[in-house]
Design an enzyme around this catalytic site. Structure first.
Site, short mmCIF file in Angstrom:
data_model
loop_
_atom_site.label_atom_id
_atom_site.label_comp_id
_atom_site.label_asym_id
_atom_site.label_seq_id
_atom_site.Cartn_x
_atom_site.Cartn_y
_atom_site.Cartn_z
N LYS A 79 0.81 -1.33 0.09
CA LYS A 79 0.00 0.30 0.10
C LYS A 79 0.89 1.39 0.33
CE LYS A 79 -4.23 1.49 0.25
NZ LYS A 79 -5.58 -0.12 -0.33
N ASP A 116 -6.52 4.16 -5.55
CA ASP A 116 -6.99 4.32 -3.79
C ASP A 116 -8.12 5.73 -3.34
OD1 ASP A 116 -7.02 2.37 -1.88
OD2 ASP A 116 -7.35 4.36 0.05
N THR A 151 -16.14 -5.92 -8.98
CA THR A 151 -16.62 -6.44 -6.88
C THR A 151 -17.91 -6.79 -6.61
OG1 THR A 151 -14.65 -4.63 -6.63
CG2 THR A 151 -16.22 -5.06 -5.14
N VAL A 185 -20.38 0.11 -6.55
CA VAL A 185 -20.61 -1.75 -6.72
C VAL A 185 -22.35 -1.87 -5.68
CG1 VAL A 185 -20.44 -3.15 -4.83
CG2 VAL A 185 -18.65 -1.18 -5.89
N GLY A 186 -22.88 -1.23 -4.92
CA GLY A 186 -24.00 -1.23 -4.74
C GLY A 186 -25.19 -1.65 -5.46
N ARG A 209 -31.03 8.80 -4.01
CA ARG A 209 -30.52 7.87 -5.42
C ARG A 209 -31.08 6.60 -4.95
NH1 ARG A 209 -23.59 7.73 -4.94
NH2 ARG A 209 -24.29 9.52 -6.30
N ALA A 260 -19.35 -4.89 0.27
CA ALA A 260 -18.53 -4.34 -0.33
C ALA A 260 -17.27 -3.66 1.10
CB ALA A 260 -19.20 -4.21 -1.51
P1 NAI Z 1 -19.03 4.76 -4.23
O1 NAI Z 1 -18.58 6.06 -3.59
O2 NAI Z 1 -19.03 4.75 -5.75
O3 NAI Z 1 -20.25 4.47 -2.98
C1 NAI Z 1 -20.76 4.34 -1.68
C2 NAI Z 1 -21.92 4.57 -1.28
O4 NAI Z 1 -22.03 4.39 0.04
C3 NAI Z 1 -22.36 6.51 -2.22
O5 NAI Z 1 -23.77 6.22 -2.98
C4 NAI Z 1 -22.88 7.10 -0.84
O6 NAI Z 1 -23.48 8.17 -0.73
C5 NAI Z 1 -22.84 5.53 0.28
N1 NAI Z 1 -23.08 6.34 1.51
C6 NAI Z 1 -21.74 6.85 2.34
N2 NAI Z 1 -21.78 6.62 3.41
C7 NAI Z 1 -23.34 6.36 4.01
C8 NAI Z 1 -23.71 5.67 4.54
N3 NAI Z 1 -23.15 6.03 5.94
N4 NAI Z 1 -24.82 5.08 4.81
C9 NAI Z 1 -25.04 4.65 2.97
N5 NAI Z 1 -25.07 5.44 2.50
C10 NAI Z 1 -23.08 5.46 2.13
O7 NAI Z 1 -18.01 3.89 -3.81
P2 NAI Z 1 -17.93 2.14 -3.84
O8 NAI Z 1 -17.12 2.51 -5.24
O9 NAI Z 1 -19.48 2.22 -4.70
O10 NAI Z 1 -17.43 1.72 -2.86
C11 NAI Z 1 -17.83 0.87 -1.92
C12 NAI Z 1 -17.13 -0.15 -0.60
O11 NAI Z 1 -16.88 -0.71 -1.71
C13 NAI Z 1 -16.36 1.10 0.10
O12 NAI Z 1 -16.17 0.76 1.00
C14 NAI Z 1 -14.91 0.96 -0.98
O13 NAI Z 1 -13.93 0.79 -0.51
C15 NAI Z 1 -15.45 -0.68 -1.27
N6 NAI Z 1 -14.62 -1.53 -2.71
C16 NAI Z 1 -14.99 -0.83 -3.95
C17 NAI Z 1 -14.17 -1.65 -4.69
C18 NAI Z 1 -14.32 -0.93 -5.94
O14 NAI Z 1 -14.37 -1.83 -6.88
N7 NAI Z 1 -15.30 0.02 -6.17
C19 NAI Z 1 -13.75 -2.94 -3.96
C20 NAI Z 1 -13.42 -3.14 -2.77
C21 NAI Z 1 -13.72 -2.71 -1.85
#
Ligand code: NAI
Length: 351
Positions: A79, A116, A151, A185-186, A209, A260
């Site tokens: 890292k 990252d 993911t 991811v979600g 959203r 995730a």
């Molecule tokens: P993203 O930033 O695209 O999505 C995260 C979502 O969660 C956003 O829509 C945000 O508004 C929402 N959010 C933030 N805090 C919140 C809360 N307290 N309650 C409800 N919603 C909330 O990020 P992404 O890429 O979807 O990643 C999500 C997680 O997965 C992160 O922790 C990231 O580190 C992890 N991750 C992502 C990978 C990837 O390929 N993108 C790979 C491995 C892990």
């Protein structure tokens, strides 16, 4: 302060460079090269003290060793942190990244970087001008594009494996799943779950959203601060870290947790708290490995879509092994996963 952090760390190598022109500290942590070069993203962040950045790099690089070992990819854990006085833009950012690229190149492939927090594919393009150990460039520059959809596929397989262990069949039809965070991811994960017949409850701090996606998928949207208390079969944290802690665990009303988000446990003892409550926890670094699998398979191993799909499916098999091991040994799933990592490293080390 640097001294005690470094002394207490069990990794292989730390590189520390003060970048005079920007006032940034560059930290690279290579935790383990037993399985291959230490890989992990470059985090750019402002810290109160430089040692906070060093602490992050040491902790995160060791987590990457575990992630790689469980994903069965030929890489170790690493890292990097660029602890900047403020997030740079424009030419200052480019110059910093070029100097940082020189630093990585000087390590001769021991450390492989990627995106990252606060670094993205265009930054990887700049670093790649100076060094060859970079994954996650823009597609125009030979990168493999966003890893988030894969993911999501990996998490989907993980949820099925966890459901199979908790309930018998891995069929998601009629199962209730609460998804926290419908971002990169979600959102695709929610679509896969809905297609498989799961009934969804969604939440995001961006309310609109969550409501829009819920409308599309015939799901329910709830306020972000309520999602972890929703009664469901599966809770899937896909937003931020630290959501499973001494405060939230007593109010969870799920049977399975698989999502995730990185670093879901507030502290390692929370894995034990979850098993005491009879909640089956899929360790985050096992279930969210689809992102690194995407990068490594396409960009380092030149694999096909079918190969990648096979690796993502095997996340489910690996989790099955973790669950069986935890049950047989009467330990938490977190402890079982850690034990498998230790064994894989020991086997590779003595090979
Ligand atoms: P993203 O930033 O695209 O999505 C995260 C979502 O969660 C956003 O829509 C945000 O508004 C929402 N959010 C933030 N805090 C919140 C809360 N307290 N309650 C409800 N919603 C909330 O990020 P992404 O890429 O979807 O990643 C999500 C997680 O997965 C992160 O922790 C990231 O580190 C992890 N991750 C992502 C990978 C990837 O390929 N993108 C790979 C491995 C892990």
């Amino acid at each position: 302060m640097f001294e005690s952090l470094l002394r207490d760390w069990d990794g292989e190598e730390t590189v520390v460079r003060f970048d005079e022109p920007s006032g940034a500290w560059m930290f690279v942590g290579v935790h383990s090269t037993v399985l291959g070069p230490g890989m992990g993203g470059t985090r750019m962040k402002t810290y109160a003290e430089p040692e906070d950045g060093l602490r992050d790099v040491l902790r995160l690089s060791s987590a990457m060793t575990s992630k790689m070992a469980m994903a069965s990819v030929p890489l170790g854990g690493g890292k990097a942190v660029l602890a900047v006085p403020e997030i740079p833009r424009g030419p200052a950012r480019r110059e910093l990244l070029l100097r940082y690229g020189d630093l990585i190149e000087s390590l001769h492939g021991t450390y492989v970087t990627a995106c990252d927090m606060n670094t993205g594919p265009p930054d990887m393009d700049v670093i790649a001008e100076r060094c060859s150990s970079v994954l996650g460039r823009t597609e125009a520059n030979g990168g493999s594009g966003t890893s988030a959809p894969n993911t999501a596929v990996g998490v989907f397989h993980g949820i099925r494996a966890a459901v199979a262990h908790a309930f018998g069949p891995d069929d998601l039809h009629g199962r209730t799943v609460a998804v926290q965070g419908v971002g990169a991811v979600g959102e695709p994960l929610s679509r896969l779950l809905a297609e498989a017949g799961a009934r969804l409850t969604l939440a995001d701090v961006d309310d609109v959203r969550a409501k829009e996606l819920a409308g599309e998928l015939d799901a329910e949207a709830v306020p972000a601060d309520r999602i972890s208390e929703v009664e469901c079969d599966v809770f899937s944290p896909c937003a931020t870290g630290g959501v499973l802690n001494a405060r939230t665990i007593p109010s969870l009303r799920c049977r399975v947790i698989a999502g995730a988000a990185n670093n879901q446990l507030g502290d390692p003892a929370d894995a034990g708290r979850l098993s005491e409550r009879g909640i089956l926890y899929a360790p985050d670094y096992v279930v969210n490995a689809g992102g690194v699998i995407h990068l490594v398979s396409y960009e380092m191993l030149d694999e096909t879509d079918d190969d990648v799909a096979g690796r993502l499916r095997r996340i489910g098999d690996t989790l099955g092994e973790v669950f069986a091991r935890a049950e047989a040994g009467g330990v938490s799933t977190g402890a079982a996963a850690d034990a498998i990592v230790t064994e894989r490293l020991a086997a590779a080390g003595s090979a």
